[in-house]
Design a protein around this motif. Structure first.
Motif, mmCIF file in Angstrom:
data_model
loop_
_atom_site.group_PDB
_atom_site.id
_atom_site.type_symbol
_atom_site.label_atom_id
_atom_site.label_comp_id
_atom_site.label_asym_id
_atom_site.label_seq_id
_atom_site.Cartn_x
_atom_site.Cartn_y
_atom_site.Cartn_z
ATOM 1 N N GLN A 70 0.835 -1.206 0.000
ATOM 2 C CA GLN A 70 0.000 0.000 0.000
ATOM 3 C C GLN A 70 0.868 1.253 0.000
ATOM 4 O OE1 GLN A 70 -2.817 -0.019 3.179
ATOM 5 N NE2 GLN A 70 -3.896 -1.782 2.363
ATOM 6 N N LYS A 234 -5.639 -23.420 17.773
ATOM 7 C CA LYS A 234 -6.511 -22.719 18.716
ATOM 8 C C LYS A 234 -7.700 -22.063 18.019
ATOM 9 C CE LYS A 234 -3.561 -18.681 18.941
ATOM 10 N NZ LYS A 234 -2.789 -17.801 19.809
ATOM 11 N N LYS A 235 -8.717 -21.799 18.818
ATOM 12 C CA LYS A 235 -9.997 -21.339 18.257
ATOM 13 C C LYS A 235 -9.898 -19.979 17.589
ATOM 14 C CE LYS A 235 -13.599 -23.971 20.349
ATOM 15 N NZ LYS A 235 -12.747 -25.010 20.979
ATOM 16 N N ASN A 236 -8.953 -19.160 18.027
ATOM 17 C CA ASN A 236 -8.859 -17.821 17.426
ATOM 18 C C ASN A 236 -7.828 -17.780 16.295
ATOM 19 O OD1 ASN A 236 -6.529 -17.980 18.902
ATOM 20 N ND2 ASN A 236 -6.554 -15.844 19.533
ATOM 21 N N ALA A 238 -8.180 -17.449 13.351
ATOM 22 C CA ALA A 238 -8.495 -16.399 12.374
ATOM 23 C C ALA A 238 -7.861 -15.060 12.757
ATOM 24 C CB ALA A 238 -10.006 -16.244 12.225
ATOM 25 N N GLU A 239 -7.270 -14.986 13.961
ATOM 26 C CA GLU A 239 -6.581 -13.759 14.376
ATOM 27 C C GLU A 239 -5.066 -13.875 14.205
ATOM 28 O OE1 GLU A 239 -9.066 -11.706 17.979
ATOM 29 O OE2 GLU A 239 -7.834 -13.399 18.534
ATOM 30 N N GLU A 248 4.589 -17.592 19.054
ATOM 31 C CA GLU A 248 4.016 -18.716 19.811
ATOM 32 C C GLU A 248 4.976 -19.899 19.816
ATOM 33 O OE1 GLU A 248 -0.718 -18.024 18.702
ATOM 34 O OE2 GLU A 248 0.426 -19.545 17.643
ATOM 35 N N ASN A 374 -2.972 -8.359 -6.395
ATOM 36 C CA ASN A 374 -3.548 -7.867 -5.136
ATOM 37 C C ASN A 374 -5.013 -8.253 -4.979
ATOM 38 O OD1 ASN A 374 -1.214 -6.755 -4.261
ATOM 39 N ND2 ASN A 374 -1.697 -4.669 -4.901
ATOM 40 N N GLU A 378 -6.525 -10.773 -2.176
ATOM 41 C CA GLU A 378 -7.571 -10.300 -1.251
ATOM 42 C C GLU A 378 -8.734 -11.284 -1.227
ATOM 43 O OE1 GLU A 378 -10.677 -7.971 0.574
ATOM 44 O OE2 GLU A 378 -10.753 -8.782 -1.462
ATOM 45 N N THR A 382 -9.373 -13.229 2.420
ATOM 46 C CA THR A 382 -10.574 -12.927 3.209
ATOM 47 C C THR A 382 -11.482 -14.154 3.290
ATOM 48 O OG1 THR A 382 -11.561 -11.946 1.255
ATOM 49 C CG2 THR A 382 -10.664 -10.427 2.862
ATOM 50 N N ASN A 385 -10.023 -16.548 5.868
ATOM 51 C CA ASN A 385 -10.298 -15.959 7.169
ATOM 52 C C ASN A 385 -11.756 -16.195 7.587
ATOM 53 O OD1 ASN A 385 -11.327 -13.030 8.428
ATOM 54 N ND2 ASN A 385 -9.486 -13.860 9.377
ATOM 55 N N ALA A 386 -12.696 -15.995 6.647
ATOM 56 C CA ALA A 386 -14.113 -16.165 6.967
ATOM 57 C C ALA A 386 -14.429 -17.627 7.280
ATOM 58 C CB ALA A 386 -14.977 -15.667 5.815
ATOM 59 N N LEU A 388 -12.308 -19.923 8.468
ATOM 60 C CA LEU A 388 -11.705 -20.299 9.749
ATOM 61 C C LEU A 388 -12.452 -19.687 10.929
ATOM 62 C CD1 LEU A 388 -7.944 -20.149 8.826
ATOM 63 C CD2 LEU A 388 -9.306 -22.177 9.354
ATOM 64 N N ALA A 389 -13.055 -18.510 10.708
ATOM 65 C CA ALA A 389 -13.838 -17.893 11.776
ATOM 66 C C ALA A 389 -15.202 -18.563 11.906
ATOM 67 C CB ALA A 389 -14.006 -16.399 11.505
ATOM 68 N N VAL A 391 -17.641 -18.245 9.765
ATOM 69 C CA VAL A 391 -18.682 -17.381 9.208
ATOM 70 C C VAL A 391 -19.208 -17.976 7.908
ATOM 71 C CG1 VAL A 391 -19.116 -15.075 8.296
ATOM 72 C CG2 VAL A 391 -17.568 -15.379 10.217
ATOM 73 N N SER B 150 -8.847 -11.870 22.050
ATOM 74 C CA SER B 150 -9.467 -12.984 22.775
ATOM 75 C C SER B 150 -8.561 -13.573 23.850
ATOM 76 C CB SER B 150 -9.894 -14.068 21.795
ATOM 77 O OG SER B 150 -8.764 -14.558 21.117
ATOM 78 N N ILE B 168 -14.365 -14.921 21.436
ATOM 79 C CA ILE B 168 -13.404 -14.467 20.419
ATOM 80 C C ILE B 168 -14.113 -13.385 19.617
ATOM 81 C CG2 ILE B 168 -11.887 -15.173 18.549
ATOM 82 C CD1 ILE B 168 -12.100 -18.029 19.635
ATOM 83 N N ASN B 171 -13.941 -13.145 15.759
ATOM 84 C CA ASN B 171 -14.263 -14.353 14.998
ATOM 85 C C ASN B 171 -15.713 -14.354 14.532
ATOM 86 O OD1 ASN B 171 -12.183 -16.044 14.486
ATOM 87 N ND2 ASN B 171 -12.934 -17.719 15.726
ATOM 88 N N PRO B 260 -14.304 -10.718 10.304
ATOM 89 C CA PRO B 260 -13.956 -11.889 9.491
ATOM 90 C C PRO B 260 -14.531 -11.789 8.075
ATOM 91 C CG PRO B 260 -15.561 -12.459 11.182
ATOM 92 C CD PRO B 260 -15.150 -11.069 11.444
ATOM 93 N N GLY B 261 -13.761 -12.242 7.112
ATOM 94 C CA GLY B 261 -14.155 -12.076 5.712
ATOM 95 C C GLY B 261 -14.214 -10.594 5.395
ATOM 96 N N VAL B 276 -6.031 2.290 -3.452
ATOM 97 C CA VAL B 276 -4.642 2.177 -2.998
ATOM 98 C C VAL B 276 -4.077 0.775 -3.199
ATOM 99 C CG1 VAL B 276 -3.107 2.430 -1.028
ATOM 100 C CG2 VAL B 276 -4.942 4.065 -1.378
ATOM 101 N N PHE B 278 -5.631 -1.974 -5.068
ATOM 102 C CA PHE B 278 -5.854 -2.558 -6.391
ATOM 103 C C PHE B 278 -5.500 -1.585 -7.523
ATOM 104 C CE2 PHE B 278 -9.553 -5.247 -4.491
ATOM 105 C CZ PHE B 278 -8.644 -5.937 -3.713
#
Lengths: 410, 310
Positions: A70, A234-236, A238-239, A248, A374, A378, A382, A385-386, A388-389, A391, B150, B168, B171, B260-261, B276, B278
């Motif tokens: 960026q 671990k459960k988090n 996604a962080e 860790e 890019n 993306e 994302t 991430n979604a 694993l969370a 969602v 968390s 969390i 999450n 998330p997402g 910025v 893309f």
């Protein structure tokens, strides 16, 4: 007569004043802060010593590949001439070449480097950047724990799960995590997705065309989600970003970790709880698949807007030389870009596992090569991430990746 | 004496100042001349960039393509309508505005009333009012990202001490959204409070004394005196807050990065990503035009409200 003398004096005085800064060429090098600028500084010092009259300063910033991209995007689209030399993630030369942001190295012989890097830095027959260091993802493991339970380093993800269950059963330590990997929506998560996807023998992009295999994508996302659901990660998760995994593992709270080569030096440093207890090996495969890994590494480019083209290219040639590559391998645990250095006695002494790393880097797969990387990145990160969370289901995730990549790579 | 003063005034009114006579300017020309600096400045820093933005939004202009800009008419807008992320981020932005603006108003009002109480030493209260306002947005975002972490966060720690199992936060879209809204309310209510406090101090004490004599209770006093007299201050605060809420970027960017997402990404973040990251300036401009129109609508509505009040 008097007048000419005065003019002459004034003239020579102004020449003196002007010539002082004109002697020293000042180059500014952009190095992202996660790439050990203090170690690169020592390489720059050597360059300065060999080239009196050239002064090199470092600008750092952005501790992730995206943050750095960026920043550079803003600088370069403004045609700013303040940066002369830039460090670029291996995925960026294609974009920089399309935008015309780097100056090509004409007539440069790239065959001296590892083939993957000769390829990554050559766009449409032009050498757009030179390799800084090689990299790929590896499986870090706790040698001491595996030996204690008589386990061999796993060759498949299923073996890794079994190993974690055995160790967790014996250790009974709630703070000990089985596997740490990158689930945060960062560049590393793109590799997270691709590792098991590639392991099934599938490719994502070929000759600029999308070759998406939905079944393999679902399996990949399901695998990572299963690590969370089965309590192996671990459960988090996604962080968790790349450097969180490093911390860790270094703190002794992780049995297996997916990470790049840079984590080695710090795991053997004075802040580490696992000195002498770390093994590094190839990443596991999907059952019935091949062991695959993600090609990393960074490159040195010369800004097309730099006002010191000649000097900047000279510096990049030096930074990308065997001498610098060896220095960084020993002092920064960065994998060399020259094949012969992997067997170098001094290098192997500093990082014994480098001897086996060449084969891994040589077989590592590059992420899709496209100027619109890019956007590809993306989409994948994302979605990972979604999923694993929790969602999004792995199936919906694969559908989303497919439909968005189709739009980007049409 | 009176006559002489009158004649002097008359003379001044009749004749323009000496220097305009020298330039031989009419009243109209003088007006134009005096307004010109402001008009030029406004054109340069507001009209030109906005017009340029609208112009760019009709072009296909992507720095990654290596192609020159090409006029494509409304294509960028059509892409936008078909783009689910555009709708998601716009909805998130509207939701953040609808939650955090009233939220900050209520909290800010409470803080202002508290700061207006006759404390013996007022500076600690006023200072603590100022600190969240003075803190840069991205710092606030980073600080609260750690609060809601968390494993290491203070929020989960407090919950654990009360016997509630921590969650969390980042999450889950709902929890992440809640964490972001709480942070924005914390950050912006002090701005509300400052403006309301200024309004409070213009209300004469005598009104409350009269209300006491008439036997009105505290609550009645608040609704009959304080609130009506605060209305102008509240409207001003609301206009500023709503427009900045529509532009929300820093806090969600630092806290969740839209995750998330893309469930907590805002329109401003999506514009930033397209331009910025893309380098798709055409599409990014079209998105920015939509955000501009959204802010315009809100401003027009508020201005109408003020005008009808007057």
């Amino acid at each position: 007569m008097k007048k000419t003398l005065l003019t002459g004096l004034l003239f020579s005085a102004s020449m003196l004043a002007l010539s002082a800064p004109a002697f020293a060429e000042e180059l500014k090098v952009y190095i992202s802060s996660q790439h050990q600028p203090q170690v690169w500084r020592q390489v720059l010092d050597k360059f300065e010593a060999a080239n009196p009259g050239t002064k090199v300063t470092i600008e750092t910033g952005g501790n992730t590949s995206e943050a750095q991209a960026q920043y550079l995007n803003t600088i370069m689209s403004a045609k700013d001439s303040s940066l002369d030399v830039l460090i670029l993630d291996v995925i960026r030369p294609a974009q920089f070449a399309a935008a015309g942001w780097t100056s090509p190295f004409e007539g440069k012989d790239m065959s001296v480097y590892l083939p993957a890097y000769a390829e990554a830095n050559t766009v449409d027959g032009k050498v757009v950047a030179l390799p800084a260091f090689a990299d790929s993802m590896f499986l870090y493991y706790r040698k001491d724990l595996l030996e204690k339970y008589g386990i061999e380093p796993p060759k498949t993800w299923d073996e890794l799960k079994a190993a974690v269950k055995k160790i967790n059963g014996g250790e009974n330590n709630a703070d000990l995590q089985g596997l740490s990997f990158q689930g945060k929506a960062i560049e590393g998560a793109v590799c997270t997705f691709l590792l098991p996807y590639w392991s099934q023998g599938k490719s994502l992009v070929q000759n600029g065309k999308l070759t998406f295999d939905k079944d393999a994508a679902v399996k990949s996302l399901k695998l990572w989600k299963s690590f969370v659901d089965e309590g192996i990660s671990k459960k988090n998760i996604a962080e968790v970003a790349t450097d969180d995994t490093r911390k860790e593992f270094q703190a002794g709270n992780v049995v297996f970790a997916v990470n790049w080569s840079y984590a080695w030096a710090q795991s053997q440093g004075k802040d580490s709880a696992v000195v002498g207890k770390v093994g590094v090996t190839r990443l596991p495969a999907m059952a019935g698949g091949d062991q695959a890994t993600c090609l990393g590494g960074w490159e040195w480019g010369v800004s097309a807007y730099s006002k010191h083209q000649e000097e900047a290219k000279k510096l990049v040639e030096y930074l990308s030389s065997p001498e610098s590559s060896k220095f960084m391998a020993i002092n920064g645990s960065l994998l060399p870009t020259y094949p012969s250095l992997y067997q170098d006695a001094e290098v192997v002494k500093a990082a014994p596992w480098f001897a086996d790393a060449k084969q891994v880097v040589e077989t590592a797969k590059p992420r899709p090569v496209t100027p619109r990387y890019n956007e590809v990145s993306e989409t994948i990160r994302t979605t990972v991430n979604a999923v694993l969370a929790g969602v999004m289901t792995p199936e919906d995730g694969a559908t989303q990746i497919e439909s968005r990549l189709k739009r980007i790579l049409r | 004496m009176t006559t002489s003063t009158l004649t002097t005034t008359q003379r001044i009114e009749k004749e323009p100042p000496a220097w305009t006579r020298m330039l031989d300017l009419s009243d109209r020309a003088l007006a134009v001349l005096l307004l010109a600096p402001a008009a030029i400045l406004l054109s340069l820093i507001i009209v030109y960039p906005v017009a340029r933005l609208a112009y760019t939004s009709f072009f296909s202009l992507s720095l990654t393509s290596g192609l020159p800009a090409e006029f494509v008419g409304l294509e960028n807008y059509q892409l936008m309508i078909e783009d689910p992320v555009f709708w998601e981020t716009t909805w998130n932005t509207v939701l953040i505005t609808l939650i955090t603006v009233p939220g900050a108003l209520v909290v800010g009002m409470g803080l202002a009333l508290l700061a207006n109480l006759p404390f013996r030493t007022q500076w600690p209260v006023r200072l603590s009012l100022l600190i969240p306002w003075a803190l840069p947005l991205s710092f606030a975002g980073l600080i609260f990202a750690w609060f809601f972490h968390s494993e290491y966060g203070v929020v989960n720690d407090v919950l654990n001490r009360f016997g509630i199992e921590g969650v969390i936060w980042f999450n889950s879209p709902d929890l992440a959204f809640a964490a972001i809204c709480l942070t924005i309310i914390w950050k912006t209510s002090s701005f509300m409070a400052l403006i309301i406090l200024a309004g409070l101090q213009t209300i004469p004490r005598s009104l409350y004394e009269a209300a006491d004599v008439d036997g009105a209770g505290r609550l009645r006093q608040f609704f009959e005196i304080t609130l009506p007299l605060l209305k102008p201050a509240i409207v001003v605060a609301l206009i500023f807050r709503t427009i900045t809420a529509l532009q929300t970027f820093d806090i969600p960017y630092m806290m969740t990065g839209g995750g998330p997402g893309t469930s907590t990404a805002t329109l401003a973040m999506y514009i930033h990503q397209n331009t910025v990251s893309f380098l798709d300036l055409g599409y990014g401009s079209a998105l920015a035009v939509v955000m501009f129109l959204l802010s315009m609508c809100v401003t027009v509505v508020y201005l109408r409200i003020i005008r009808t009040k007057e």
